[in-house]
Design a protein around this motif. Structure first.
Motif, PDB file in Angstrom:
ATOM      1  N   LYS A  45       0.757  -1.168   0.008  1.00 24.64           N
ATOM      2  CA  LYS A  45      -0.177   0.094  -0.157  1.00 24.64           C
ATOM      3  C   LYS A  45       0.924   1.303  -0.033  1.00 24.64           C
ATOM      4  O   LYS A  45       0.639   2.312  -0.649  1.00 24.64           O
ATOM      5  N   GLU A  46       1.892   1.421   0.887  1.00 29.85           N
ATOM      6  CA  GLU A  46       2.807   2.641   0.873  1.00 29.85           C
ATOM      7  C   GLU A  46       3.513   2.677  -0.186  1.00 29.85           C
ATOM      8  O   GLU A  46       3.634   3.716  -0.839  1.00 29.85           O
ATOM      9  N   VAL A  47       4.160   1.726  -1.006  1.00 23.92           N
ATOM     10  CA  VAL A  47       4.742   1.861  -2.166  1.00 23.92           C
ATOM     11  C   VAL A  47       3.821   2.208  -3.468  1.00 23.92           C
ATOM     12  O   VAL A  47       4.227   2.975  -4.089  1.00 23.92           O
ATOM     13  N   ALA A  48       2.823   1.604  -3.300  1.00 23.27           N
ATOM     14  CA  ALA A  48       1.664   2.137  -4.480  1.00 23.27           C
ATOM     15  C   ALA A  48       1.228   3.476  -4.170  1.00 23.27           C
ATOM     16  O   ALA A  48       1.051   4.080  -5.281  1.00 23.27           O
ATOM     17  N   ALA A  49       1.170   3.932  -2.973  1.00 20.83           N
ATOM     18  CA  ALA A  49       0.677   5.317  -2.748  1.00 20.83           C
ATOM     19  C   ALA A  49       1.707   6.308  -2.825  1.00 20.83           C
ATOM     20  O   ALA A  49       1.479   7.700  -2.740  1.00 20.83           O
ATOM     21  N   ALA A  50       3.086   5.869  -2.821  1.00 26.03           N
ATOM     22  CA  ALA A  50       4.165   6.659  -2.913  1.00 26.03           C
ATOM     23  C   ALA A  50       4.114   7.741  -4.268  1.00 26.03           C
ATOM     24  O   ALA A  50       3.739   7.324  -5.172  1.00 26.03           O
ATOM     25  N   LYS A  51       4.593   8.970  -3.969  1.00 27.51           N
ATOM     26  CA  LYS A  51       4.798  10.028  -5.033  1.00 27.51           C
ATOM     27  C   LYS A  51       5.603   9.684  -5.999  1.00 27.51           C
ATOM     28  O   LYS A  51       5.711  10.103  -7.224  1.00 27.51           O
ATOM     29  N   ASN A  52       6.864   9.073  -5.364  1.00 27.22           N
ATOM     30  CA  ASN A  52       8.233   8.975  -6.498  1.00 27.22           C
ATOM     31  C   ASN A  52       8.987   7.830  -5.659  1.00 27.22           C
ATOM     32  O   ASN A  52       8.458   7.052  -4.649  1.00 27.22           O
ATOM     33  N   ASN A  53       9.864   7.260  -6.661  1.00 24.91           N
ATOM     34  CA  ASN A  53      10.635   6.153  -6.456  1.00 24.91           C
ATOM     35  C   ASN A  53      11.395   6.310  -5.003  1.00 24.91           C
ATOM     36  O   ASN A  53      11.715   5.251  -4.413  1.00 24.91           O
ATOM     37  N   ARG A  54      11.868   7.574  -4.755  1.00 21.73           N
ATOM     38  CA  ARG A  54      12.762   7.807  -3.606  1.00 21.73           C
ATOM     39  C   ARG A  54      11.693   7.465  -2.316  1.00 21.73           C
ATOM     40  O   ARG A  54      12.216   6.637  -1.522  1.00 21.73           O
ATOM     41  N   GLU A  55      10.476   7.717  -2.294  1.00 21.96           N
ATOM     42  CA  GLU A  55       9.435   7.456  -1.239  1.00 21.96           C
ATOM     43  C   GLU A  55       9.305   5.921  -1.252  1.00 21.96           C
ATOM     44  O   GLU A  55       8.962   5.207  -0.254  1.00 21.96           O
ATOM     45  N   ARG A  56       9.120   5.448  -2.436  1.00 24.68           N
ATOM     46  CA  ARG A  56       8.823   3.848  -2.739  1.00 24.68           C
ATOM     47  C   ARG A  56       9.878   3.079  -2.057  1.00 24.68           C
ATOM     48  O   ARG A  56       9.843   2.124  -1.382  1.00 24.68           O
ATOM     49  N   PHE A  57      11.189   3.557  -2.300  1.00 26.52           N
ATOM     50  CA  PHE A  57      12.480   2.858  -1.930  1.00 26.52           C
ATOM     51  C   PHE A  57      12.436   2.894  -0.179  1.00 26.52           C
ATOM     52  O   PHE A  57      12.917   2.042   0.561  1.00 26.52           O
ATOM     53  N   ARG A  58      12.036   4.258   0.045  1.00 25.61           N
ATOM     54  CA  ARG A  58      12.157   4.394   1.753  1.00 25.61           C
ATOM     55  C   ARG A  58      10.933   3.336   2.570  1.00 25.61           C
ATOM     56  O   ARG A  58      11.411   2.587   3.254  1.00 25.61           O
ATOM     57  N   ALA A  59       9.952   3.290   1.846  1.00 31.63           N
ATOM     58  CA  ALA A  59       8.836   2.505   2.488  1.00 31.63           C
ATOM     59  C   ALA A  59       9.277   1.055   2.344  1.00 31.63           C
ATOM     60  O   ALA A  59       8.889   0.105   3.152  1.00 31.63           O
ATOM     61  N   LEU A  60       9.772   0.635   1.171  1.00 32.88           N
ATOM     62  CA  LEU A  60      10.480  -0.707   0.963  1.00 32.88           C
ATOM     63  C   LEU A  60      11.352  -1.310   1.876  1.00 32.88           C
ATOM     64  O   LEU A  60      11.247  -2.281   2.608  1.00 32.88           O
ATOM     65  N   ASP A  61      12.344  -0.240   2.309  1.00 36.80           N
ATOM     66  CA  ASP A  61      13.554  -0.540   3.029  1.00 36.80           C
ATOM     67  C   ASP A  61      12.916  -0.597   4.430  1.00 36.80           C
ATOM     68  O   ASP A  61      13.181  -1.298   5.507  1.00 36.80           O
ATOM     69  N   ARG A  62      12.060   0.426   4.960  1.00 36.42           N
ATOM     70  CA  ARG A  62      11.550   0.620   6.347  1.00 36.42           C
ATOM     71  C   ARG A  62      10.504  -0.920   6.645  1.00 36.42           C
ATOM     72  O   ARG A  62      10.878  -1.573   7.792  1.00 36.42           O
TER      73      ARG A  62
END
Length: 142
Positions: A45-62
């Motif tokens: 959900k967080e990765v899909a809702a993220a605005k850009n890949n930087r946010e996606r990678f942060r959610a993925l790592d967290r």
């Protein structure tokens, strides 16, 4: 006196874990696998809702770090559950790091993921433990 010593040792252990940057999982009464599945859903959900890949990678790592911390602090599960959770983490870990990720290589990333973790799948994974990582990769490739 023994109780007091045990309490002090517990506090020292909790403090050292907290200082190391690890979360201390709370036992919710659910199995570790159920908790890992909840983290995987949250990640998707967080990765899909993220605005850009930087946010996606942060959610993925967290979320990956949360799953690792949960498993480090839990008792060993059944062999089947351990294998499932190991596979899920291996799939997530196979996604290239942010600095190494290139959208132009997405077709190769997808093919590699399927070949390595779900070789009998056609267009997408059939293995439940592969799906969270696959969905995260799909979001990163958009």
């Amino acid at each position: 006196m023994a109780f007091k010593s045990a309490l002090i040792l517990s506090l020292v252990a909790i403090t050292s874990i907290a200082q190391a940057g690890r979360e201390i999982p709370v036992n919710s009464g659910r199995t570790i696998r159920q908790q890992v599945d909840s983290y995987a859903e949250l990640m998707e959900k967080e990765v899909a809702a993220a605005k850009n890949n930087r946010e996606r990678f942060r959610a993925l790592d967290r979320v990956e770090d949360q799953i690792i911390a949960l498993r480090e602090n839990a008792v060993t599960q059944t062999a089947q559950d351990e294998a499932y959770m190991d596979l899920m983490l291996a799939v997530i870990d196979s996604i290239p790091a942010e600095k190494d990720f290139h959208k132009k290589d997405c077709a190769r990333y997808e093919a590699d993921m399927l070949n390595q973790f779900d070789p009998t799948a056609d267009e997408g994974p059939s293995e439940p433990a592969v799906k969270p990582g696959w969905n995260a990769l799909q979001s990163l490739c958009k």
